[in-house]
Design an enzyme around this catalytic site. Structure first.
Site, PDB file in Angstrom:
ATOM      1  CG  ASP A 206      -2.138  -0.924   0.942  1.00  0.00           C
ATOM      2  OD1 ASP A 206      -2.702  -0.851  -0.159  1.00  0.00           O
ATOM      3  OD2 ASP A 206      -2.480  -1.723   1.828  1.00  0.00           O
TER       4      ASP A 206
ATOM      5  CG  ASP B  98      -7.928  -3.040  -2.786  1.00  0.00           C
ATOM      6  OD1 ASP B  98      -8.409  -3.962  -3.474  1.00  0.00           O
ATOM      7  OD2 ASP B  98      -8.312  -2.800  -1.639  1.00  0.00           O
TER       8      ASP B  98
HETATM    9  N1  GLY Z   1      -7.354  -1.076   0.220  1.00  0.00           N
HETATM   10  C1  GLY Z   1      -8.170  -1.593   1.229  1.00  0.00           C
HETATM   11  C2  GLY Z   1      -9.584  -1.168   1.152  1.00  0.00           C
HETATM   12  O1  GLY Z   1     -10.037  -0.587   0.196  1.00  0.00           O
HETATM   13  O2  GLY Z   1     -10.289  -1.410   2.106  1.00  0.00           O
END
Ligand code: GLY
Length: 412
Positions: free
Chosen positions: A113, A178
């Protein structure tokens, strides 16, 4: 001739009136954003200096995370957008301070992330200040993120492990939709350094996501799990959605936003076509409510979709909305509408405007000083994990603020 001139003048007057009204909508929302951020800043003074706003607890008070969770970049990012619009120096000062707390992340490699964590914070900071130290932190962060790429799978590993909700398997090379969002950092680093390996990683990851994660109807799997030695797909499941074959709304939003951004960076029509297919799935879906703020999963509770035995989704029948998915999608559609001509482009823009107006209405926008001082209400973090259900989420606020800024730019 006189009639033609009359109609041209009338159309001009209409456009002027609409744009004036919309500028008022944007300004009044930014003034709310400015006030709400100031309330939140005051609350943060009572907390640990390295605690980053995330959501609220059962009593409605702000809760926080450490900088190593996936969301610390959103609060500084919102401060930057709010400063950009309002030119409020106090917000700029806080944006700098909150961004600079994240410097240690430049060497972080424990999950994927980093794009969210540093590009929403340092990315906006560099865009607005040109401070070269910020650029260097971004480039080092891109190097750290690149360590999670494998040429065998052709993807960046999202998490180090993922336990299936079916209770029968743990995967060790999961890639989630994501992850498309983290590629923006790599494109930035490629441009800044001339090192094409960053771009190669981003494009290869996007190609494999397009191939393995997007279904023919434009919907998306949340998690695709690879065999790290052969590169083959060994599972397609969900972590935060209702069922493996359903479409988790925020995942779909990440895909629309991610492929639009990858098209911006590459001008490769395959990525534009994918962004459009994903947007069309979202906007044309029979279960999309009239205000275009989706339920947390497009297929929650539908026949033919079954949560894993260990998923909390089995216990939840309320069809919660996820306003964070709408905020991300609205922001993405403002950009996508600029790449798509004629009727379809207009449709995307109209949908984005409608979603932004819904989010800016009392149905989703909190009263000032309420909602733990977050801006947007009625979001869902993860129903399968029984976590953050019908709550504010710091990333909903960030993409709401970004969408306001994009809408504003598009009116100029
Ligand atoms: N990237 C994690 C979420 O969208 O919850």
């Amino acid at each position: 001739m006189r009639t033609v001139l009359y109609f041209i003048a009338l159309a001009g007057l209409f456009a002027f009136t609409v744009s004036k009204k919309e500028n008022g909508f944007i300004d009044s929302n930014f003034s709310f954003v400015q006030q709400q951020l100031k309330h939140m800043l005051k609350e943060t003074e009572t907390r640990n200096k390295l605690a980053f706003p995330r959501t609220t607890d059962a009593s409605g008070k702000m809760t926080t995370t450490s900088m190593y969770d996936w969301t610390p970049g959103f609060f500084p990012g919102s401060l930057w957008y709010a400063f950009e619009h309002t030119k409020d120096k106090a917000l700029e000062e806080q944006a700098v301070a909150w961004t600079e707390k994240l410097e240690p992340l430049k060497d972080f490699t424990k999950h994927h992330d980093l794009g969210f964590m540093v590009y929403c914070s340092y990315g906006n900071a560099y865009r607005l200040t040109g401070n070269k130290a910020y650029r260097d932190i971004l480039i080092q962060s891109a190097r750290s993120l690149s360590t999670r790429f494998s040429p065998v799978t052709g993807s960046i590993k999202s998490w180090n492990g993922f336990k299936s909700w079916h209770g029968n398997k743990t995967y060790y090379y999961p890639v989630i939709i994501d992850n498309m969002m983290n590629l923006e950092l790599l494109f930035f680093a490629a441009r800044e350094t001339g090192d094409t390996s960053f771009r190669h990683i981003a494009v290869t990851h996007a190609e494999n996501t397009m191939k393995n994660q997007i279904r023919p109807d434009g919907s998306s799997y949340h998690v695709v799990c690879y065999d790290s030695t052969t590169g083959k797909v060994e599972g397609r499941e969900t972590a935060q959605g209702y069922a493996d074959n359903s479409t988790w709304s925020r995942g779909q939003a990440w895909g629309i936003y991610g492929f639009t951004m990858v098209y911006r960076e590459t001008r490769d029509p395959r990525f534009l076509a994918t962004a459009e297919r994903m947007a069309d799935f979202y906007l044309n879906h029979k279960n999309l409510p009239a205000d275009k703020v989706p339920y947390w999963d497009f297929n929650a509770g539908e026949a033919g979709y079954t949560p894993g035995v260990n998923s909390n989704a089995l216990k939840v029948s309320t069809r919660y909305r996820d306003a964070s998915a709408a905020a991300i999608t609205a922001s993405a559609l403002f950009e996508l509408s600029g790449y798509v001509k004629n009727k379809k482009g207009k449709k995307y823009r109209k949908a984005a405007t409608q979603m932004l107006h819904a989010l800016g209405s009392p149905a989703y926008r909190a009263p000032e000083g309420a909602n733990g001082n977050f801006m947007i209400m009625h979001c869902v973090g993860s129903i399968p994990h029984n976590s953050e259900i019908d709550k504010p989420l710091v990333y909903a606020d960030y993409y709401f603020t970004e969408a306001l800024q994009r809408y504003n730019a598009s009116l100029k």
